[in-house]
Structure formats: structure tokens, C-alpha cells
Design a protein around this motif. Structure first.
Motif, short mmCIF file in Angstrom:
data_model
loop_
_atom_site.label_atom_id
_atom_site.label_comp_id
_atom_site.label_asym_id
_atom_site.label_seq_id
_atom_site.Cartn_x
_atom_site.Cartn_y
_atom_site.Cartn_z
N GLY A 62 84.77 67.81 -109.87
CA GLY A 62 85.78 67.61 -110.91
C GLY A 62 85.18 67.71 -112.29
N LEU A 63 84.01 67.13 -112.47
CA LEU A 63 83.34 67.21 -113.76
C LEU A 63 82.84 68.63 -114.04
CD1 LEU A 63 81.29 63.91 -113.44
CD2 LEU A 63 83.11 64.32 -115.10
N ALA A 64 82.30 69.28 -113.01
CA ALA A 64 81.76 70.63 -113.18
C ALA A 64 82.85 71.63 -113.53
CB ALA A 64 81.03 71.07 -111.90
N VAL A 65 83.98 71.57 -112.83
CA VAL A 65 85.09 72.49 -113.12
C VAL A 65 85.60 72.28 -114.54
CG1 VAL A 65 87.46 73.08 -112.52
CG2 VAL A 65 85.78 72.71 -110.71
N ALA A 66 85.64 71.03 -114.99
CA ALA A 66 86.10 70.73 -116.34
C ALA A 66 85.06 71.11 -117.39
CB ALA A 66 86.44 69.25 -116.45
N GLY A 67 83.82 71.30 -116.96
CA GLY A 67 82.76 71.59 -117.92
C GLY A 67 82.45 70.39 -118.79
N VAL A 68 82.53 69.21 -118.19
CA VAL A 68 82.39 67.96 -118.93
C VAL A 68 81.27 67.13 -118.32
CG1 VAL A 68 83.53 65.75 -119.43
CG2 VAL A 68 84.81 67.88 -119.64
N GLY A 69 80.45 66.53 -119.17
CA GLY A 69 79.41 65.63 -118.70
C GLY A 69 79.91 64.20 -118.66
N LEU A 70 79.22 63.37 -117.91
CA LEU A 70 79.63 61.97 -117.80
C LEU A 70 79.63 61.27 -119.15
CD1 LEU A 70 77.87 60.89 -114.48
CD2 LEU A 70 80.33 61.01 -114.91
N ASP A 71 78.75 61.70 -120.06
CA ASP A 71 78.70 61.06 -121.37
C ASP A 71 79.93 61.37 -122.22
OD1 ASP A 71 77.82 63.76 -121.37
OD2 ASP A 71 76.90 63.51 -123.34
N GLU A 72 80.71 62.38 -121.82
CA GLU A 72 81.92 62.74 -122.58
C GLU A 72 83.17 62.03 -122.08
OE1 GLU A 72 82.18 67.13 -123.52
OE2 GLU A 72 80.57 67.17 -122.01
N ILE A 73 83.03 61.32 -120.96
CA ILE A 73 84.17 60.60 -120.38
C ILE A 73 84.41 59.30 -121.14
CG2 ILE A 73 85.01 59.41 -118.32
CD1 ILE A 73 85.08 62.44 -118.12
N GLU A 74 85.66 59.07 -121.53
CA GLU A 74 86.00 57.85 -122.28
C GLU A 74 86.22 56.65 -121.36
OE1 GLU A 74 86.58 55.96 -125.98
OE2 GLU A 74 86.08 58.06 -125.60
N ALA A 75 86.81 56.91 -120.19
CA ALA A 75 87.10 55.83 -119.24
C ALA A 75 87.25 56.42 -117.85
CB ALA A 75 88.37 55.09 -119.65
N VAL A 76 87.13 55.54 -116.84
CA VAL A 76 87.31 55.94 -115.44
C VAL A 76 88.59 55.30 -114.92
CG1 VAL A 76 86.34 55.91 -113.12
CG2 VAL A 76 84.82 56.08 -115.11
N ALA A 77 89.57 56.13 -114.56
CA ALA A 77 90.84 55.65 -114.02
C ALA A 77 90.85 55.87 -112.52
CB ALA A 77 92.02 56.39 -114.67
N VAL A 78 91.35 54.88 -111.77
CA VAL A 78 91.31 54.98 -110.31
C VAL A 78 92.53 54.31 -109.70
CG1 VAL A 78 89.91 52.85 -110.14
CG2 VAL A 78 89.91 54.50 -108.25
N THR A 79 93.05 54.90 -108.65
CA THR A 79 94.15 54.29 -107.91
C THR A 79 93.66 53.05 -107.18
OG1 THR A 79 95.12 56.48 -107.53
CG2 THR A 79 95.92 54.68 -106.16
N PHE A 80 94.37 51.91 -107.39
CA PHE A 80 93.98 50.70 -106.67
C PHE A 80 95.11 50.16 -105.79
CE2 PHE A 80 96.29 48.86 -110.15
CZ PHE A 80 96.73 47.60 -109.72
N ARG A 81 96.31 50.74 -105.90
CA ARG A 81 97.43 50.33 -105.05
C ARG A 81 98.56 51.32 -105.20
NH1 ARG A 81 100.48 45.31 -108.23
NH2 ARG A 81 101.50 46.67 -109.76
N PRO A 82 99.52 51.34 -104.24
CA PRO A 82 99.38 50.95 -102.84
C PRO A 82 98.80 52.10 -102.04
CG PRO A 82 101.64 51.62 -103.28
CD PRO A 82 100.89 51.75 -104.58
N GLY A 83 98.50 51.86 -100.77
CA GLY A 83 97.93 52.91 -99.93
C GLY A 83 97.22 52.32 -98.74
N LEU A 84 96.44 53.14 -98.05
CA LEU A 84 95.63 52.67 -96.94
C LEU A 84 94.46 51.88 -97.51
CD1 LEU A 84 95.50 55.92 -94.75
CD2 LEU A 84 97.04 53.96 -94.49
N ILE A 85 94.30 50.64 -97.07
CA ILE A 85 93.34 49.75 -97.71
C ILE A 85 91.91 50.30 -97.65
CG2 ILE A 85 92.93 48.31 -95.67
CD1 ILE A 85 93.29 47.12 -99.34
N GLY A 86 91.51 50.88 -96.51
CA GLY A 86 90.16 51.43 -96.40
C GLY A 86 89.94 52.59 -97.35
N SER A 87 90.93 53.46 -97.44
CA SER A 87 90.83 54.62 -98.34
C SER A 87 90.78 54.17 -99.80
CB SER A 87 92.02 55.55 -98.11
OG SER A 87 91.97 56.13 -96.82
#
Length: 337
Positions: A62-87
Motif C-alpha cells: 500500500g505504501l509502495a503503490v502510493a509512493g509514500v514513506g512511513l515518515d510521510e504518514i500523518e496517522a494510522v487508521a484501522v477498523t476496530f469494529r464490527p467483524g470477525l474478532i480474530g480478523s
């Protein structure tokens, strides 16, 4: 402002970089369909194990396709609900570790709200509107007041719409995912061959609630009772008749809700929003604007997570590292979240 989004709520493993909540720089999605196909449904243990294998390379891609380094990321967004708990735990744990290592903010994103945000990635949409979220796990009709607040007007009292598609497809051996397989088969069938029943809900259900358990049972166990007596008893005809009944139930409720709420725009989202008959049926309606996301944004993806995460981050809705995964959310409360 570039946000890294991570999605792992079910069987898609996805990472995306979205700029300013709209510009999708990358949206890498790895599907596990082939691993779950023998069981005609998602096996939670297999899903979580595949996420463990894939999460790091998917984020790197995802970072490579965007041509973006981790230092350019402002924040990390992640799904935390709802869904399969293990996933969910795989994606959330990875996001926590990454955010901590980078010293970046962590933004927990609700999967339902992210799906409803997906069409905003492709066009300007004015609030409020009626949101219709239809997938394998959710069937929700809601008044969407803004990106972070909806009022649930109706939901399923039993099976989700996509779940009914999967179960009917499994019974008849049509294929997996069931929604895609039935949609394809239905194109060569007669939707009038079977007059499958529409639900009659019990008192106490909300006016816009839907039910798919009875329809599913009729299609699987009682199809002969609803045959019109003239058409061929074939799988394409069963698929077409079932699909018409399932979608008509949803569309009728959604149109009634839009009219009663005096909303002139309807947004459809989720995996079932890719259904061709749903798109055709809604396109035929007069007096209401219906907006669908592109097919790639209907299924689970991280672009909608990153897009939504941008607005949450700007609003100061940053999560701490005690954030935990939640398999379910209470649909009985009408103000959400």
C-alpha cells in the motif's frame, strides 16, 4: 495530509493511503475467496491466520503503490469494529504496533461508518441523506446526518441480506461468494418463475426493519409451493426469483424511509451494493438521487477506512493503545454510534 488505512474485519486484507480524505493514492486488497470457497462461507480461523501472513506485505505494498514513506504518514487508521474478532485483532494489533513505533496517532474506525463514507471518496455528497448498507454481515437503513453520526431507521431482525444470498447459494451449490454467483446466474433466469414471499414482521419491529429468514427458508425448503406453474424449474429461475424478492424487500423499505424522512438522496454501500439488479432497480426510481460507489469500493477495503480516518483525526478522535476489537455493535439503539 496522508492517512494510512488498514482493514481486516473479515476476509479481505487491505491497506490504503488516502490524502485529505478524498484522494486515493493506493488501495491494495488481497481476497481470501479461494481459501473459503470449499466451505461456501468465511471460516473465521482461516481468515485470521491469513491476515497474520498477509498484513505486513499488504501494508508495505500500500505504501509502495502510493509512493509514500512511513515518515510521510500523518496517522494510522484501522477498523476496530464490527467483524470477525480474530480478523479484527490482527489488523488492530499491527496498526497499534506501527503507530507506536512511528510515534504517530492511532485512529480507530467503525466499519459501518467507513462503508457509508466510501461514496464520498469519489464525489461530493451533501448531508443529510439516506444510507443503505447491505453486506454479508449488515443490513442497515439509516438517516446519515454527517460522517460520524447516523440514525438507524431499520435493520434486519435475523439474517443479513448478503448472508441470505450466501446460504441460498450454498444449498444449491451455485458458488461462493453467494451474492456474486447468484447475480451472475440470475441474468439467464426468469424472476417471475417463483413468487417467493415477502416478510410480514411482528409487532415491535421498526417500520423499516427487514427480514430474510423466511424468504431464505422458502427458497431452500419450499420452492415448489411458490412456483408459478408454467416456467421451468431451473436454478437460473430460482436465482432470479430469489434475487428479485430479496432486493425488492430492501428497496421498498429504503424508498419508504427516504420519503418519510424527506430525503432526496440515497447512498448504497457494502458488498451487496454491487448487485446488478439492485443498481438497475434503484436507477429506475423517479424523484430520488441514488448514488453507488464504484464496484471496487463496495467490498471491504482500506480506502474507506483511511478516508473516514482523516475526518476523525481532524476532529481529534484519536484512540489510545487500550483500544480493543469489538465483534458486534448494538443495532437496537437508533442513535449510532
Amino acid at each position: 495530509m496522508k492517512i494510512l488505512g488498514i482493514e481486516s474485519s473479515c476476509d479481505e486484507c487491505s491497506a490504503s493511503v488516502v490524502e485529505d480524505g478524498r484522494r486515493v493514492l493506493s488501495n491494495v486488497v488481497l481476497s481470501q475467496v479461494d481459501f473459503h470457497k470449499p466451505w461456501y462461507g468465511v471460516v473465521p480461523e482461516i481468515a485470521s491466520r491469513k491476515h497474520v501472513e498477509w498484513i505486513r506485505p499488504v501494508v508495505q505494498d500500500g505504501l509502495a503503490v502510493a509512493g509514500v514513506g512511513l515518515d510521510e504518514i500523518e496517522a494510522v487508521a484501522v477498523t476496530f469494529r464490527p467483524g470477525l474478532i480474530g480478523s479484527l485483532l490482527v489488523g488492530l494489533s499491527y496498526a497499534k504496533g506501527l503507530a507506536w513505533a512511528l510515534g504517530k496517532p492511532l485512529v480507530g474506525v467503525d466499519h459501518i461508518l467507513a462503508h457509508l463514507y466510501a461514496p464520498h471518496l469519489e464525489r461530493d455528497i451533501t448531508y443529510p441523506y439516506l444510507g443503505v448498507l447491505v453486506s454479508g454481515g449488515h443490513t442497515i437503513i439509516a438517516r446519515v446526518e454527517r460522517w460520524d453520526h447516523i440514525e438507524v431507521l431499520g435493520t434486519t431482525i435475523d439474517d443479513a441480506c448478503g448472508e441470505a444470498f450466501d446460504k441460498v447459494a450454498k444449498h444449491y451449490g451455485i458458488g461462493f461468494p453467494g451474492g456474486v454467483a447468484i447475480d451472475k446466474l440470475a441474468r439467464s433466469g426468469d424472476p417471475r418463475a417463483y413468487r417467493f414471499p415477502r416478510p410480514s414482521l411482528h409487532k415491535g419491529s421498526a417500520f423499516y426493519d427487514v427480514s430474510y429468514s423466511g424468504l431464505k427458508t422458502a427458497v431452500i425448503h419450499q420452492s415448489d409451493q411458490f412456483w408459478n406453474g408454467t416456467a421451468e424449474k431451473s436454478l437460473p429461475n430460482i436465482a432470479a426469483s430469489f434475487q428479485k424478492a430479496a432486493i425488492d424487500i430492501l428497496v421498498d423499505r429504503a424508498l419508504a424511509a427516504a420519503s418519510d424522512e424527506r430525503l432526496s438522496t440515497i447512498i448504497a454501500a457494502g458488498g451487496v451494493a454491487a448487485n446488478s439488479y439492485l443498481r438497475q432497480r434503484m436507477a429506475e426510481e423517479q424523484g430520488v438521487q441514488v448514488i453507488f460507489p464504484s464496484l471496487k469500493l463496495c467490498t471491504d477495503n482500506a480506502a474507506m477506512v483511511a478516508g473516514y480516518g482523516f475526518h476523525a483525526y481532524k476532529a481529534g478522535l484519536v484512540s489510545d493503545f487500550s483500544l480493543n476489537a469489538e465483534a458486534r455493535v448494538p443495532m437496537f439503539k437508533r442513535k449510532y454510534p
